[in-house]
Design a protein around this motif. Structure first.
Motif, mmCIF file in Angstrom:
data_model
loop_
_atom_site.group_PDB
_atom_site.id
_atom_site.type_symbol
_atom_site.label_atom_id
_atom_site.label_comp_id
_atom_site.label_asym_id
_atom_site.label_seq_id
_atom_site.Cartn_x
_atom_site.Cartn_y
_atom_site.Cartn_z
ATOM 1 N N LEU A 107 0.837 -1.201 0.000
ATOM 2 C CA LEU A 107 0.000 0.000 0.000
ATOM 3 C C LEU A 107 0.871 1.249 0.000
ATOM 4 O O LEU A 107 0.565 2.232 -0.669
ATOM 5 C CB LEU A 107 -0.937 0.005 1.207
ATOM 6 C CG LEU A 107 -2.023 -1.067 1.180
ATOM 7 C CD1 LEU A 107 -2.728 -1.151 2.523
ATOM 8 C CD2 LEU A 107 -3.015 -0.804 0.072
ATOM 9 N N VAL A 108 1.995 1.208 0.741
ATOM 10 C CA VAL A 108 2.884 2.354 0.848
ATOM 11 C C VAL A 108 4.293 1.948 0.445
ATOM 12 O O VAL A 108 4.808 0.938 0.906
ATOM 13 C CB VAL A 108 2.889 2.916 2.290
ATOM 14 C CG1 VAL A 108 3.853 4.083 2.411
ATOM 15 C CG2 VAL A 108 1.497 3.316 2.718
ATOM 16 N N GLY A 109 4.879 2.730 -0.445
ATOM 17 C CA GLY A 109 6.235 2.483 -0.922
ATOM 18 C C GLY A 109 6.493 3.359 -2.123
ATOM 19 O O GLY A 109 5.595 4.058 -2.600
ATOM 20 N N PRO A 110 7.698 3.343 -2.641
ATOM 21 C CA PRO A 110 7.968 4.162 -3.829
ATOM 22 C C PRO A 110 7.158 3.672 -5.028
ATOM 23 O O PRO A 110 6.970 2.468 -5.195
ATOM 24 C CB PRO A 110 9.470 3.984 -4.062
ATOM 25 C CG PRO A 110 9.858 2.779 -3.294
ATOM 26 C CD PRO A 110 8.859 2.585 -2.212
ATOM 27 N N ARG A 111 6.663 4.590 -5.827
ATOM 28 C CA ARG A 111 5.890 4.209 -7.012
ATOM 29 C C ARG A 111 6.784 3.410 -7.956
ATOM 30 O O ARG A 111 7.963 3.729 -8.123
ATOM 31 C CB ARG A 111 5.342 5.454 -7.718
ATOM 32 C CG ARG A 111 4.256 6.166 -6.948
ATOM 33 C CD ARG A 111 2.989 5.373 -6.806
ATOM 34 N NE ARG A 111 2.409 5.146 -8.119
ATOM 35 C CZ ARG A 111 1.607 4.136 -8.430
ATOM 36 N NH1 ARG A 111 1.290 3.234 -7.545
ATOM 37 N NH2 ARG A 111 1.136 4.018 -9.640
ATOM 38 N N LEU A 164 5.576 8.824 0.115
ATOM 39 C CA LEU A 164 5.808 10.191 0.561
ATOM 40 C C LEU A 164 5.880 11.186 -0.598
ATOM 41 O O LEU A 164 5.433 12.316 -0.469
ATOM 42 C CB LEU A 164 7.105 10.257 1.376
ATOM 43 C CG LEU A 164 7.055 9.614 2.749
ATOM 44 C CD1 LEU A 164 8.440 9.645 3.389
ATOM 45 C CD2 LEU A 164 6.041 10.301 3.636
ATOM 46 N N LEU A 165 6.427 10.761 -1.714
ATOM 47 C CA LEU A 165 6.512 11.648 -2.875
ATOM 48 C C LEU A 165 5.125 12.100 -3.316
ATOM 49 O O LEU A 165 4.890 13.282 -3.553
ATOM 50 C CB LEU A 165 7.227 10.949 -4.042
ATOM 51 C CG LEU A 165 7.271 11.724 -5.353
ATOM 52 C CD1 LEU A 165 8.147 12.963 -5.215
ATOM 53 C CD2 LEU A 165 7.774 10.853 -6.479
ATOM 54 N N GLN A 166 4.181 11.165 -3.418
ATOM 55 C CA GLN A 166 2.841 11.494 -3.907
ATOM 56 C C GLN A 166 2.090 12.388 -2.920
ATOM 57 O O GLN A 166 1.261 13.196 -3.315
ATOM 58 C CB GLN A 166 2.033 10.220 -4.164
ATOM 59 C CG GLN A 166 2.506 9.439 -5.361
ATOM 60 C CD GLN A 166 3.855 8.776 -5.147
ATOM 61 O OE1 GLN A 166 4.152 8.288 -4.073
ATOM 62 N NE2 GLN A 166 4.677 8.781 -6.174
ATOM 63 N N ILE A 167 2.400 12.262 -1.648
ATOM 64 C CA ILE A 167 1.731 13.077 -0.629
ATOM 65 C C ILE A 167 2.301 14.496 -0.611
ATOM 66 O O ILE A 167 1.566 15.474 -0.507
ATOM 67 C CB ILE A 167 1.875 12.420 0.763
ATOM 68 C CG1 ILE A 167 1.110 11.101 0.781
ATOM 69 C CG2 ILE A 167 1.400 13.347 1.867
ATOM 70 C CD1 ILE A 167 1.434 10.211 1.961
ATOM 71 N N ASN A 168 3.631 14.607 -0.749
ATOM 72 C CA ASN A 168 4.300 15.896 -0.584
ATOM 73 C C ASN A 168 4.530 16.680 -1.874
ATOM 74 O O ASN A 168 4.502 17.903 -1.856
ATOM 75 C CB ASN A 168 5.647 15.694 0.114
ATOM 76 C CG ASN A 168 5.462 15.222 1.532
ATOM 77 O OD1 ASN A 168 4.929 15.935 2.358
ATOM 78 N ND2 ASN A 168 5.879 14.005 1.811
ATOM 79 N N GLU A 169 4.795 16.006 -2.960
ATOM 80 C CA GLU A 169 5.134 16.673 -4.222
ATOM 81 C C GLU A 169 4.363 16.000 -5.351
ATOM 82 O O GLU A 169 4.933 15.308 -6.179
ATOM 83 C CB GLU A 169 6.646 16.569 -4.502
ATOM 84 C CG GLU A 169 7.518 17.210 -3.479
ATOM 85 C CD GLU A 169 7.560 18.722 -3.599
ATOM 86 O OE1 GLU A 169 7.215 19.264 -4.663
ATOM 87 O OE2 GLU A 169 7.956 19.353 -2.619
ATOM 88 N N ARG A 170 3.101 16.194 -5.415
ATOM 89 C CA ARG A 170 2.223 15.427 -6.300
ATOM 90 C C ARG A 170 2.647 15.436 -7.768
ATOM 91 O O ARG A 170 2.603 14.422 -8.436
ATOM 92 C CB ARG A 170 0.795 15.944 -6.162
ATOM 93 C CG ARG A 170 -0.196 15.113 -6.911
ATOM 94 C CD ARG A 170 -1.578 15.497 -6.549
ATOM 95 N NE ARG A 170 -2.504 14.729 -7.377
ATOM 96 C CZ ARG A 170 -3.769 14.746 -7.228
ATOM 97 N NH1 ARG A 170 -4.323 15.465 -6.280
ATOM 98 N NH2 ARG A 170 -4.546 14.044 -8.008
#
Length: 167
Positions: free
Chosen positions: A118-122, A149-155
């Motif tokens: 569910l959570v990890g690098p794309r 974290l990338l998708q949450i912080n820097e879409r």
């Protein structure tokens, strides 16, 4: 210091969480999946689900699932390329699916199959792996995720240093 046993225990707990949560979400969201599938089918020709090869854990290729948001065979001539906000290949329903990340929901099946978390690098396209240096490819040492974290912080960034920072 933590031992290797603790690492395996945490990985096992994460996998158990992924299994339970993805299974429950698939059940709860199944009526919504049917509704989205009907919308895709009545508004454009082609399959409802789109699959694309990506690099997974330890660089192993697998097929990622998404709701189709582009015209059928959109990548036939160009190959896999990133879509821009005004990409003419994206269908009207596809724009909504992409805006709210609904197109990503079929990846719950990838999570259930153990190909994603569910959570990890794309996950990367296999073709893109040649563009990154060795330090960035360490991301393949963990299970790719539906979000991170990338998708949450820097879409919507295309700055690979920011990608590396969050991944």
């Amino acid at each position: 210091s933590r031992g290797l046993g603790d690492v395996y225990k945490r990985q096992g707990m994460k996998r158990l969480f992924d299994l339970i949560f993805s299974f429950l979400l698939l059940i709860v969201l199944s009526p919504f999946f049917i509704f989205v599938g009907i919308l895709i089918k009545i508004t454009s020709k082609g399959p409802i689900i789109y699959s694309q090869e990506r690099l997974g854990y330890m660089g192993k290729p697998y097929w990622i699932y998404k709701f189709r948001s582009m015209i059928a065979n959109a990548e036939e001539k160009s190959g896999p390329v990133w879509a821009s906000d005004d990409d003419p290949r994206v269908t009207p329903i596809g724009r909504i699916l992409r805006k709210y990340r609904i197109d990503e929901l079929p990846q719950l099946i990838n999570v259930l199959k153990g190909e994603m978390s569910l959570v990890g690098p794309r996950p990367l396209f296999q073709e893109d792996s040649g563009y990154f240096d060795k330090k960035y490819m360490r991301r393949l040492n963990v299970m790719p995720g539906m979000t991170g974290l990338l998708q949450i912080n820097e879409r919507n960034t295309d700055d690979f240093e920011i990608w590396y920072k969050y991944d």
